[in-house]
Design a protein around this motif. Structure first.
Motif, short mmCIF file in Angstrom:
data_model
loop_
_atom_site.label_atom_id
_atom_site.label_comp_id
_atom_site.label_asym_id
_atom_site.label_seq_id
_atom_site.Cartn_x
_atom_site.Cartn_y
_atom_site.Cartn_z
N PRO A 237 0.78 -1.25 -0.37
CA PRO A 237 -0.13 0.14 0.09
C PRO A 237 0.74 1.04 -0.28
O PRO A 237 0.66 1.86 -0.63
CB PRO A 237 -0.82 0.20 1.29
CG PRO A 237 -0.41 -1.19 1.76
CD PRO A 237 0.18 -2.50 1.38
N GLU A 238 1.81 0.93 0.65
CA GLU A 238 2.09 2.64 0.66
C GLU A 238 3.16 2.60 -0.40
O GLU A 238 3.18 3.78 -0.90
CB GLU A 238 3.50 2.39 2.48
CG GLU A 238 4.40 4.14 2.03
CD GLU A 238 5.49 4.02 4.09
OE1 GLU A 238 6.86 4.51 3.37
OE2 GLU A 238 5.06 3.03 4.39
N ARG A 239 3.77 1.60 -1.26
CA ARG A 239 4.71 2.33 -2.25
C ARG A 239 3.86 3.08 -3.60
O ARG A 239 4.50 3.30 -3.65
CB ARG A 239 5.38 1.21 -2.49
CG ARG A 239 6.78 0.83 -1.83
CD ARG A 239 8.12 -0.41 -2.05
NE ARG A 239 8.19 0.01 -3.74
CZ ARG A 239 8.49 -0.71 -4.15
NH1 ARG A 239 8.98 -2.10 -3.63
NH2 ARG A 239 8.87 -0.55 -5.45
N THR A 240 2.96 2.27 -3.62
CA THR A 240 1.83 2.09 -4.85
C THR A 240 1.20 3.66 -4.28
O THR A 240 0.96 4.22 -5.17
CB THR A 240 0.30 0.68 -4.75
OG1 THR A 240 0.66 -0.18 -4.76
CG2 THR A 240 -0.81 1.87 -5.05
N ARG A 241 1.15 3.97 -3.10
CA ARG A 241 0.31 5.52 -3.02
C ARG A 241 1.52 5.96 -3.26
O ARG A 241 1.54 7.47 -4.14
CB ARG A 241 -0.07 5.81 -1.21
CG ARG A 241 -0.27 7.14 -1.00
CD ARG A 241 -0.76 6.95 0.59
NE ARG A 241 -0.62 8.56 0.87
CZ ARG A 241 -1.95 8.92 0.54
NH1 ARG A 241 -3.15 8.73 0.23
NH2 ARG A 241 -1.61 10.30 0.97
N ARG A 242 2.30 6.07 -3.26
CA ARG A 242 3.79 6.63 -3.21
C ARG A 242 3.94 6.97 -5.22
O ARG A 242 3.79 8.30 -5.46
CB ARG A 242 4.61 6.67 -3.12
CG ARG A 242 6.17 7.48 -3.33
CD ARG A 242 7.48 7.05 -2.16
NE ARG A 242 8.12 5.62 -2.23
CZ ARG A 242 7.83 5.07 -0.93
NH1 ARG A 242 6.99 5.35 -0.24
NH2 ARG A 242 8.84 3.83 -1.48
N ALA A 243 3.83 5.89 -5.72
CA ALA A 243 3.90 5.95 -7.10
C ALA A 243 2.66 6.93 -7.60
O ALA A 243 2.82 7.42 -8.34
CB ALA A 243 3.66 4.25 -7.84
N VAL A 244 1.64 6.42 -7.38
CA VAL A 244 0.49 6.75 -8.07
C VAL A 244 0.71 8.59 -7.57
O VAL A 244 0.05 9.97 -8.71
CB VAL A 244 -0.96 6.91 -7.67
CG1 VAL A 244 -2.18 6.88 -8.13
CG2 VAL A 244 -0.72 5.39 -8.09
N LEU A 245 0.66 8.98 -6.15
CA LEU A 245 0.91 10.58 -6.15
C LEU A 245 1.99 11.02 -6.63
O LEU A 245 1.49 12.06 -7.15
CB LEU A 245 0.83 10.60 -4.80
CG LEU A 245 -0.35 9.94 -3.43
CD1 LEU A 245 0.43 10.75 -2.63
CD2 LEU A 245 -1.39 11.34 -3.83
N GLY A 246 3.17 10.25 -7.39
CA GLY A 246 4.36 10.83 -8.12
C GLY A 246 3.16 11.01 -9.26
O GLY A 246 4.36 11.83 -10.33
N LEU A 247 2.42 9.72 -9.61
CA LEU A 247 2.21 10.15 -11.15
C LEU A 247 1.21 11.70 -11.60
O LEU A 247 1.34 12.31 -12.40
CB LEU A 247 0.83 9.09 -11.54
CG LEU A 247 0.67 8.73 -12.69
CD1 LEU A 247 1.30 8.54 -14.21
CD2 LEU A 247 -0.62 8.07 -12.84
#
Length: 341
Positions: free
Chosen positions: A126-136
């Motif tokens: 969850p944490e890395r997924t969230r970071r990747a999508v917010l980076g998008l």
């Protein structure tokens, strides 16, 4: 042809061209492979055994160059490379069709992962997924902050009347593949036309901005490169946001041939993506429901076109037999989004 000599990539002619135009770039025999996942233009990975590059060209046998304009892709990627927008470095544009049978360009190979489904995001957690999508979202803000005039793209499109032209274009696209009744599609098209928002200042628009059109670093989850610029232009930046929001909404259709990444644990909700974009860009996003509804409409038209070609026997492959069932779902989402907005 062998896997190292895929169709559409004549390595002998390409090697001779690179030796002539970019001496010293290649230092050994070339091999190439088709990179799967592209929906339109073809993408190949190229290597001389030490260094790697990417070749982009139109589909095999394609004759309508305006729909697969390599010069246009090459121009926007080259223009954006010196900016904060992560794009590959371009190496060469070739418009001589004698080399590969169509115009093409060569750019650097960027290491990264394109995440296409929620299942592919699950191992990140969850944490890395969230970071990747917010980076998008943050990267999209960087793209829309580029001054087109400062990077030589002031004539890259016609921003005036952009949304009206887009609606008319996709309406014509729908008519070209209309061979069955689609409840609500004309209602959605008409409603979008009646509620046309006033566009903000124009920006460089990607046109197909979503998670699987970027490469994400395996170690730091940062956006390493934005890919697939074939639909880019100057226009309303909120069309990119609307599409990103649409792809961040769950379809609730298991085994769908068209997926979003919204079901992945940790994936931010659409409202958070919108708020983050607004806060970082300073743009007024109160009309975002229109842009999201337009994204649903556009995808419905695209899917109907695929379904139409499938019924004519012009499209083969896994999942195409179920595309037609998705179209009413996209129409309903569009209507609901516009009504609730």
């Amino acid at each position: 042809m062998s896997p190292d000599h895929p169709p559409g990539l004549d390595l002998d002619r390409l090697s001779a061209l690179l030796e002539r135009e970019r001496p010293g770039l290649v230092n050994g025999p070339l091999s190439g492979r088709l990179i799967e996942g592209g929906r339109s233009n073809l993408t190949y990975a190229l290597s001389d055994g030490t260094a790697r590059w990417v070749v982009r060209r139109p589909p095999l046998g394609h004759v309508l160059a305006t729909a697969h304009d390599m010069r246009r892709e090459y121009r926007v990627v080259s223009a954006l490379h010196p900016t904060a927008v992560p794009v590959p470095r371009t190496e060469l544009l070739c418009e001589d069709e004698e080399v590969l049978g169509a115009p093409f360009y060569v750019m650097e190979f960027v290491d990264g992962v394109p995440y296409r489904t929620a299942d592919q995001l699950v191992p990140l957690g969850p944490e890395r997924t969230r970071r990747a999508v917010l980076g998008l979202v943050d990267t999209l803000v960087d793209l829309h902050a580029v001054d087109p005039g400062e990077v030589g793209l002031s004539d890259f499109g016609r921003p005036e009347g952009f949304l009206d032209r887009q609606l008319r274009r996709w309406g014509k696209q729908l008519d070209a593949s209309r061979d069955r009744e689609l409840a609500g599609i004309d209602e959605l098209h008409a409603a979008l036309g009646r509620k046309l928002p006033r566009s903000p200042a124009p920006a460089v628009v990607h046109g197909d901005y979503r998670l699987d059109n970027v490469l994400i670093g395996e170690d730091d989850d940062e956006i390493k490169a934005i890919l697939d610029w074939e639909m880019s232009t100057l226009g309303d930046p909120l069309t990119d946001l609307g599409l990103l929001v649409m792809y961040s909404m769950p379809l609730a259709m298991p085994d769908s041939p068209v997926s979003t990444t919204a079901e992945a644990p940790g994936h931010p909700a659409p409202a958070e993506l919108i708020e983050r974009y607004a806060a970082r860009s300073g743009r007024d996003v109160r009309a975002v429901s229109w842009y999201t509804a337009f994204a649903w409409f556009k995808l419905a038209v695209i899917l109907e076109g695929i379904h139409y070609r499938y019924t004519l026997g012009q499209t083969v492959g896994r999942g195409f037999d179920r595309i037609g069932d998705l179209v009413p779902v996209f129409i309903e989402h569009g209507l609901t989004t516009l009504q609730e907005g």
